[in-house]
Design an enzyme around this catalytic site. Structure first.
Site, mmCIF file in Angstrom:
data_model
loop_
_atom_site.group_PDB
_atom_site.id
_atom_site.type_symbol
_atom_site.label_atom_id
_atom_site.label_comp_id
_atom_site.label_asym_id
_atom_site.label_seq_id
_atom_site.Cartn_x
_atom_site.Cartn_y
_atom_site.Cartn_z
ATOM 1 N N ASP A 45 0.836 -1.206 0.000
ATOM 2 C CA ASP A 45 0.000 0.000 0.000
ATOM 3 C C ASP A 45 0.871 1.256 0.000
ATOM 4 O O ASP A 45 0.490 2.280 -0.575
ATOM 5 C CB ASP A 45 -0.923 -0.007 1.219
ATOM 6 C CG ASP A 45 -1.968 -1.098 1.101
ATOM 7 O OD1 ASP A 45 -2.473 -1.306 -0.017
ATOM 8 O OD2 ASP A 45 -2.256 -1.745 2.115
ATOM 9 N N LYS A 50 2.732 6.155 -2.843
ATOM 10 C CA LYS A 50 3.784 6.867 -3.597
ATOM 11 C C LYS A 50 3.300 7.147 -5.030
ATOM 12 O O LYS A 50 3.459 8.259 -5.550
ATOM 13 C CB LYS A 50 5.057 5.994 -3.624
ATOM 14 C CG LYS A 50 6.226 6.640 -4.324
ATOM 15 C CD LYS A 50 7.496 5.809 -4.169
ATOM 16 C CE LYS A 50 7.689 4.859 -5.329
ATOM 17 N NZ LYS A 50 8.939 4.106 -5.316
ATOM 18 N N ARG A 146 -5.659 18.263 23.839
ATOM 19 C CA ARG A 146 -4.287 18.156 24.345
ATOM 20 C C ARG A 146 -3.927 16.681 24.327
ATOM 21 O O ARG A 146 -4.626 15.856 24.918
ATOM 22 C CB ARG A 146 -4.171 18.674 25.782
ATOM 23 C CG ARG A 146 -4.245 20.164 25.896
ATOM 24 C CD ARG A 146 -4.311 20.588 27.352
ATOM 25 N NE ARG A 146 -4.443 22.030 27.467
ATOM 26 C CZ ARG A 146 -5.580 22.686 27.292
ATOM 27 N NH1 ARG A 146 -6.681 22.033 26.994
ATOM 28 N NH2 ARG A 146 -5.618 23.993 27.418
ATOM 29 N N SER A 156 -10.912 5.380 2.582
ATOM 30 C CA SER A 156 -9.861 4.402 2.217
ATOM 31 C C SER A 156 -8.814 4.302 3.303
ATOM 32 O O SER A 156 -8.253 3.231 3.538
ATOM 33 C CB SER A 156 -9.125 4.799 0.933
ATOM 34 O OG SER A 156 -9.955 5.369 0.010
ATOM 35 N N ALA A 160 -6.295 2.099 7.799
ATOM 36 C CA ALA A 160 -4.851 2.267 8.033
ATOM 37 C C ALA A 160 -4.617 2.799 9.464
ATOM 38 O O ALA A 160 -5.069 2.185 10.428
ATOM 39 C CB ALA A 160 -4.286 3.176 6.945
ATOM 40 N N TYR A 161 -3.964 3.932 9.619
ATOM 41 C CA TYR A 161 -3.630 4.474 10.947
ATOM 42 C C TYR A 161 -4.897 4.601 11.806
ATOM 43 O O TYR A 161 -4.927 4.252 12.985
ATOM 44 C CB TYR A 161 -2.964 5.846 10.747
ATOM 45 C CG TYR A 161 -2.129 6.359 11.891
ATOM 46 C CD1 TYR A 161 -2.168 5.770 13.158
ATOM 47 C CD2 TYR A 161 -1.270 7.442 11.711
ATOM 48 C CE1 TYR A 161 -1.388 6.254 14.203
ATOM 49 C CE2 TYR A 161 -0.488 7.928 12.741
ATOM 50 C CZ TYR A 161 -0.554 7.340 13.989
ATOM 51 O OH TYR A 161 0.214 7.823 15.008
ATOM 52 N N LYS A 163 -7.482 2.844 11.957
ATOM 53 C CA LYS A 163 -7.932 1.568 12.546
ATOM 54 C C LYS A 163 -7.121 1.244 13.797
ATOM 55 O O LYS A 163 -7.661 0.744 14.789
ATOM 56 C CB LYS A 163 -7.826 0.441 11.518
ATOM 57 C CG LYS A 163 -8.354 -0.884 12.041
ATOM 58 C CD LYS A 163 -8.366 -1.952 10.980
ATOM 59 C CE LYS A 163 -8.952 -3.239 11.531
ATOM 60 N NZ LYS A 163 -8.190 -3.790 12.661
ATOM 61 N N SER A 164 -5.820 1.554 13.767
ATOM 62 C CA SER A 164 -4.973 1.297 14.944
ATOM 63 C C SER A 164 -5.412 2.136 16.139
ATOM 64 O O SER A 164 -5.097 1.808 17.274
ATOM 65 C CB SER A 164 -3.515 1.632 14.638
ATOM 66 O OG SER A 164 -3.076 0.961 13.507
ATOM 67 N N ALA A 183 -4.045 9.481 21.867
ATOM 68 C CA ALA A 183 -3.705 9.657 23.287
ATOM 69 C C ALA A 183 -4.043 11.061 23.800
ATOM 70 O O ALA A 183 -3.152 11.810 24.217
ATOM 71 C CB ALA A 183 -2.218 9.346 23.510
HETATM 72 P P1 NAP Z 1 4.639 1.838 6.468
HETATM 73 O O1 NAP Z 1 5.083 1.946 7.883
HETATM 74 O O2 NAP Z 1 5.505 1.108 5.515
HETATM 75 O O3 NAP Z 1 3.133 1.241 6.334
HETATM 76 C C1 NAP Z 1 2.326 1.093 7.384
HETATM 77 C C2 NAP Z 1 1.345 -0.053 7.146
HETATM 78 O O4 NAP Z 1 0.073 0.508 6.768
HETATM 79 C C3 NAP Z 1 1.731 -1.051 6.033
HETATM 80 O O5 NAP Z 1 1.477 -2.351 6.489
HETATM 81 C C4 NAP Z 1 0.784 -0.676 4.915
HETATM 82 O O6 NAP Z 1 0.490 -1.756 4.047
HETATM 83 C C5 NAP Z 1 -0.449 -0.278 5.695
HETATM 84 N N1 NAP Z 1 -1.410 0.554 4.961
HETATM 85 C C6 NAP Z 1 -1.196 1.656 4.215
HETATM 86 N N2 NAP Z 1 -2.361 2.127 3.728
HETATM 87 C C7 NAP Z 1 -3.331 1.281 4.156
HETATM 88 C C8 NAP Z 1 -4.734 1.240 3.992
HETATM 89 N N3 NAP Z 1 -5.388 2.181 3.305
HETATM 90 N N4 NAP Z 1 -5.428 0.234 4.591
HETATM 91 C C9 NAP Z 1 -4.803 -0.697 5.315
HETATM 92 N N5 NAP Z 1 -3.467 -0.700 5.518
HETATM 93 C C10 NAP Z 1 -2.735 0.270 4.949
HETATM 94 O O7 NAP Z 1 4.414 3.311 5.959
HETATM 95 P P2 NAP Z 1 4.152 3.825 4.494
HETATM 96 O O8 NAP Z 1 4.321 2.722 3.530
HETATM 97 O O9 NAP Z 1 4.921 5.083 4.348
HETATM 98 O O10 NAP Z 1 2.592 4.161 4.613
HETATM 99 C C11 NAP Z 1 2.134 5.297 5.262
HETATM 100 C C12 NAP Z 1 0.904 4.879 5.991
HETATM 101 O O11 NAP Z 1 1.272 4.199 7.167
HETATM 102 C C13 NAP Z 1 0.084 6.042 6.466
HETATM 103 O O12 NAP Z 1 -0.811 6.513 5.489
HETATM 104 C C14 NAP Z 1 -0.615 5.470 7.698
HETATM 105 O O13 NAP Z 1 -1.938 5.071 7.415
HETATM 106 C C15 NAP Z 1 0.188 4.255 8.065
HETATM 107 N N6 NAP Z 1 0.621 4.384 9.457
HETATM 108 C C16 NAP Z 1 0.030 3.579 10.370
HETATM 109 C C17 NAP Z 1 0.365 3.706 11.703
HETATM 110 C C18 NAP Z 1 -0.326 2.823 12.692
HETATM 111 O O14 NAP Z 1 -1.177 2.038 12.284
HETATM 112 N N7 NAP Z 1 -0.020 2.955 13.978
HETATM 113 C C19 NAP Z 1 1.309 4.644 12.117
HETATM 114 C C20 NAP Z 1 1.886 5.444 11.155
HETATM 115 C C21 NAP Z 1 1.538 5.316 9.804
HETATM 116 P P3 NAP Z 1 1.599 -2.404 3.060
HETATM 117 O O15 NAP Z 1 2.384 -3.323 3.934
HETATM 118 O O16 NAP Z 1 0.804 -3.122 2.022
HETATM 119 O O17 NAP Z 1 2.429 -1.272 2.498
#
Ligand code: NAP
Length: 265
Positions: A45, A50, A146, A156, A160-161, A163-164, A183
């Site tokens: 993803d 990118k 704060r 979409s 990703a973030y 959900k966490s 937090a």
């Molecule tokens: P990364 O650390 O390589 O990717 C973070 C994870 O998020 C990877 O497993 C990626 O899947 C997954 N992901 C990205 N978009 C998604 C979506 N729409 N639905 C479900 N999973 C998704 O970082 P990156 O490649 O630069 O990606 C940036 C993304 O990381 C941000 O947009 C943010 O959503 C996510 N992120 C998540 C957290 C968290 O969950 N705590 C913290 C910071 C950032 P793939 O393995 O297929 O690439």
């Protein structure tokens, strides 16, 4: 059909790119890095994010296709061993184009206004200490935040973030933005809602950081550091992103496969 391939840069993805170009040339598809109609992402993803930001200025004129090479691949419809079938379908059939909402982030800074578009989300954090910011919804004060930060996701990006952080998963046909807290401090003195908020397409929110904070913003995988931000307006963008579907892969099947780990196809 004109296409471009963006890859993750690892050995497997690079091999698949070479193979894709061979198969595409044999089927009469034309490689065109400047003005493609299809953007093929080979990787995870992160690679699709990118690809999105590489072509964000042209998203009205193109569609994305994801091929995943082992990672989560939530945006990807195709596996590494299905290249031949994908290229055949690209050459022989018309895809269904599905259009998903995006988030628009307008920064009002000392240097003027800057606009960003996010496919997954926008985040705001304090660089030195916790983030202190007023949040307005539809131009009215909603709460003083704060805590570690705020995440504003598209549907979409809800998987990703967001959900966490315990946010809801939103179907991409629902044009909306979701605000989730990271937090937040909640006690007798400081109070936030605590739950995530889902705003419809015709609503907006403004984040007004307390002055003199150094801030870290992210727009998907892009990191921006600034200390001159006055307000940040978040709204559903007027433009959408298009994905080309050559076979059905419903959103809830995608969610089940990615997070519950089983496939009933
Ligand atoms: P990364 O650390 O390589 O990717 C973070 C994870 O998020 C990877 O497993 C990626 O899947 C997954 N992901 C990205 N978009 C998604 C979506 N729409 N639905 C479900 N999973 C998704 O970082 P990156 O490649 O630069 O990606 C940036 C993304 O990381 C941000 O947009 C943010 O959503 C996510 N992120 C998540 C957290 C968290 O969950 N705590 C913290 C910071 C950032 P793939 O393995 O297929 O690439």
């Amino acid at each position: 059909m004109n296409y471009v391939v963006i890859d993750r840069g690892d050995k497997l993805s690079k091999e698949l790119v070479t193979r894709f170009h061979e198969l595409a040339a044999a089927r009469g598809l034309i490689r065109n890095d400047e003005s493609p109609e299809m953007v093929i992402s080979i990787g995870g993803d992160g690679t699709l994010l990118k690809a999105f930001h590489t072509y964000v200025d042209r998203i009205d004129d193109l569609a994305f296709i994801g091929i995943h090479t082992g990672h989560l691949g939530f945006f990807a419809d195709w596996k590494a061993d299905e290249l031949e079938e994908l290229v055949r379908m690209m050459a022989e059939s018309e895809p269904r184009i599905v259009r998903y909402p995006l988030a628009q982030i307008e920064l009002d800074t000392d240097a003027g206004k800057v606009t960003h578009t996010a496919l997954n989300e926008f985040t705001l954090k304090g660089l030195d200490n916790m983030l202190v910011a007023q949040i307005n919804v539809n131009d009215e004060m909603f709460e003083m935040f704060r805590g570690d930060g705020i995440v504003v996701s598209t549907p979409s990006g809800s998987t990703a973030y967001n959900k966490s952080l315990g946010g809801a998963i939103i179907h991409p046909s629902i044009e909306s933005l979701q605000l989730a807290e990271i937090a937040s401090i909640n006690n007798r003195v400081y109070r936030t809602l605590g739950s995530s908020l889902v705003l419809p397409q015709h609503h907006h929110c403004d984040i007004i950081p307390r002055k003199d904070q150094r801030l870290q913003l992210t727009v998907d995988q892009l990191i921006i550091k600034r200390d001159d931000i006055r307000t940040i307006r978040c709204s559903v963008a007027s433009r959408k992103v298009s994905f080309a579907r050559y076979r059905p892969f419903p959103f809830w099947n995608r969610v089940r496969e990615a997070f519950l780990g089983y496939d009933v196809k």
